[in-house]
Design a protein around this motif. Structure first.
Motif, PDB file in Angstrom:
ATOM      1  N   ASP A 233       0.859  -1.183   0.000  1.00  0.00           N
ATOM      2  CA  ASP A 233       0.000   0.000   0.000  1.00  0.00           C
ATOM      3  C   ASP A 233       0.897   1.236   0.000  1.00  0.00           C
ATOM      4  N   ARG A 234       0.935   1.929  -1.136  1.00  0.00           N
ATOM      5  CA  ARG A 234       1.863   3.052  -1.275  1.00  0.00           C
ATOM      6  C   ARG A 234       1.535   4.187  -0.310  1.00  0.00           C
ATOM      7  N   ASP A 235       0.259   4.533  -0.172  1.00  0.00           N
ATOM      8  CA  ASP A 235      -0.118   5.663   0.687  1.00  0.00           C
ATOM      9  C   ASP A 235       0.262   5.411   2.143  1.00  0.00           C
ATOM     10  N   LEU A 236      -0.074   4.233   2.649  1.00  0.00           N
ATOM     11  CA  LEU A 236       0.248   3.913   4.042  1.00  0.00           C
ATOM     12  C   LEU A 236       1.748   3.773   4.240  1.00  0.00           C
ATOM     13  N   SER A 237       2.451   3.309   3.219  1.00  0.00           N
ATOM     14  CA  SER A 237       3.907   3.200   3.312  1.00  0.00           C
ATOM     15  C   SER A 237       4.556   4.574   3.377  1.00  0.00           C
ATOM     16  N   ASP A 238       4.012   5.518   2.628  1.00  0.00           N
ATOM     17  CA  ASP A 238       4.527   6.891   2.711  1.00  0.00           C
ATOM     18  C   ASP A 238       4.373   7.440   4.126  1.00  0.00           C
ATOM     19  N   ALA A 239       3.234   7.141   4.752  1.00  0.00           N
ATOM     20  CA  ALA A 239       3.016   7.599   6.125  1.00  0.00           C
ATOM     21  C   ALA A 239       3.987   6.908   7.075  1.00  0.00           C
ATOM     22  N   GLN A 240       4.220   5.625   6.858  1.00  0.00           N
ATOM     23  CA  GLN A 240       5.159   4.883   7.710  1.00  0.00           C
ATOM     24  C   GLN A 240       6.556   5.478   7.615  1.00  0.00           C
ATOM     25  N   GLU A 241       6.924   5.931   6.437  1.00  0.00           N
ATOM     26  CA  GLU A 241       8.256   6.483   6.225  1.00  0.00           C
ATOM     27  C   GLU A 241       8.434   7.826   6.918  1.00  0.00           C
ATOM     28  N   SER A 242       7.381   8.648   6.917  1.00  0.00           N
ATOM     29  CA  SER A 242       7.512  10.012   7.432  1.00  0.00           C
ATOM     30  C   SER A 242       7.174  10.137   8.904  1.00  0.00           C
ATOM     31  N   GLY A 243       6.412   9.169   9.459  1.00  0.00           N
ATOM     32  CA  GLY A 243       6.054   9.213  10.866  1.00  0.00           C
ATOM     33  C   GLY A 243       4.554   9.289  11.070  1.00  0.00           C
ATOM     34  N   MET A 244       4.041   8.462  11.966  1.00  0.00           N
ATOM     35  CA  MET A 244       2.595   8.432  12.192  1.00  0.00           C
ATOM     36  C   MET A 244       2.305   7.923  13.592  1.00  0.00           C
ATOM     37  N   GLU A 245       1.145   8.297  14.103  1.00  0.00           N
ATOM     38  CA  GLU A 245       0.689   7.796  15.391  1.00  0.00           C
ATOM     39  C   GLU A 245      -0.166   6.551  15.172  1.00  0.00           C
ATOM     40  N   PHE A 246      -0.178   5.684  16.172  1.00  0.00           N
ATOM     41  CA  PHE A 246      -0.940   4.453  16.028  1.00  0.00           C
ATOM     42  C   PHE A 246      -2.424   4.724  15.839  1.00  0.00           C
TER      43      PHE A 246
END
Length: 400
Positions: free
Chosen positions: A197-210
């Motif tokens: 999933d490209r969109d969620l992977s981009d978020a994983q790369e930049s930082g996200m809260e659970f």
């Protein structure tokens, strides 16, 4: 409400000699990278019931981490021998196969692809004490359908591909295409395709809260009439999110720790190994995968623009193909002619690893900054082959 299965995939790669260079010129950056590696198994200790991580480690990184000289140099920062031992823990880590020198496989000569795969398996089987690796990580997620027979022959069951390049053979809903394993075929060969999933992977790369991640997964899988597999793939040592050493401020201690605690407490999102998901839920449909890579920086991944965008990059790739053709012609000639001269085989061995190293994706990625590294290795290949090239070559009879 059904379980949402999450497959976390991290790519770990360092170009040849890069960590040694950083230790000499930017030691804090080298430490950040080494700490990022060491943090992976440490973050999973005590969570064998719920922690599940897929790791791809390039051959050049494994070469560095297993080097006695390098281990001695960084001892006191990170115990690389213990790190490699901890990465063998199959309860929490699934190791993915890859190409030894991290090439964009569709861009390099066909005859060199198998050598990258076999060379990586040779060192990985020794370091991780196993004969089988179920999944394959194409370096830079560079994939084309013609790789399928090679991957099947090498024993891989599934391959990771980017969501932007996958299209269904038969009609299916968006969530089915993205959150289920599929079969892709090339000729008589086939392999299971796992969609990143490209969109969620981009978020994983930049930082996200659970909390954000949980809500996003619930919304994206709301209409699934099956237990979905959501796969996120990023580098595991680049960027402040993975390198930050402050407790509670990095991927592991801010995000993944909460994910594991929520899973242990009965939350909907459950970390999983891709192999386990396939065994339990199977594969239900067929897809085609367009040629392409994952997105990096400002690049979308189509047409491999990141590695072929300038004339200098194109010229270096053209030279690489020409030098490779010369090497394989000479090696095949030595085999056919039953050449037993040790000097010849030493020259061919030296030329081969230099050729494969010239194909490292990083040589072509950084615009034109590292293209000279490919040329340096190709120069060494031609120098090693010079004695063989200087000899009269046997004439080939024309077909009748």
């Amino acid at each position: 409400m059904s379980t949402i299965h999450h497959a976390l995939v991290l790519n770990l790669h360092q170009p040849p000699g890069n960590l040694e260079f950083l230790l000499d010129h930017n030691p804090w950056e080298a430490k950040e990278i080494l700490y990022a590696y060491d943090r992976i198994p440490r973050s999973l200790w005590g969570y064998e019931d719920v922690g599940r991580v897929h790791l791809s480690l390039s051959g050049t990184l494994l070469e560095t981490l297993s080097s006695p000289e390098f281990q001695q140099r960084v001892y006191g920062m990170v115990d690389c021998g213990s790190l490699l031992w901890q990465l063998q823990n199959q309860s929490i880590i699934e190791i993915l196969g890859t190409g030894y020198y991290h090439p964009v496989l569709p861009l390099i000569p066909v005859v060199d692809r198998e050598d990258h795969l076999h060379r990586w398996q040779g060192v990985a089987k020794h370091l991780f004490w196993r004969e089988q690796f179920n999944g394959f990580w194409p370096p830079e997620m560079g994939f084309s359908m013609e790789l399928i027979p090679l991957l099947q022959q090498a024993g891989y069951r599934y391959v990771l591909v980017d969501s932007e390049h996958v299209e269904p053979v038969s009609p299916m809903r968006w969530e089915e295409l993205r959150y289920r394993p599929h079969i892709a075929r090339h000729g008589d060969a086939e392999i299971v395709v796992i969609v990143r999933d490209r969109d969620l992977s981009d978020a994983q790369e930049s930082g996200m809260e659970f909390g954000w991640f949980e809500n996003e997964l619930i919304e994206r899988t709301r209409w699934c009439d099956f237990e979905p597999l959501v796969t996120t793939c990023t580098d595991g040592e680049n960027g402040g999110w993975f390198r930050n050493t402050t407790e509670g401020s990095n991927f592991w201690t801010c995000f993944y720790l909460e994910l594991m605690n929520q899973a242990r407490g009965g939350g909907r999102i459950r970390p999983t190994f891709i192999s386990d998901y396939i065994e339990r839920h199977g594969v239900h449909s067929e897809v085609r995968v367009r040629e392409g890579a994952w997105n990096t920086g400002w690049h979308h991944g189509r047409d491999f623009t990141q590695w072929t965008g300038s004339q200098l990059q194109k010229d270096a790739l053209a030279r690489l193909h020409a030098v490779s053709a010369t090497f394989h012609r000479l090696r095949e000639g030595a085999i056919a002619g039953e050449d037993h001269d040790p000097a010849d085989w030493h020259a061919l061995t030296e030329a081969q690893w230099r050729l494969l190293r010239a194909e490292t994706s990083c040589n072509f990625y950084w615009g034109e900054e590292w293209v000279h590294r490919a040329h340096t290795d190709l120069d060494a290949v031609e120098t090693a082959l010079q004695p063989l090239l200087a000899r009269p070559q046997p004439e080939r009879s024309l077909p009748t």
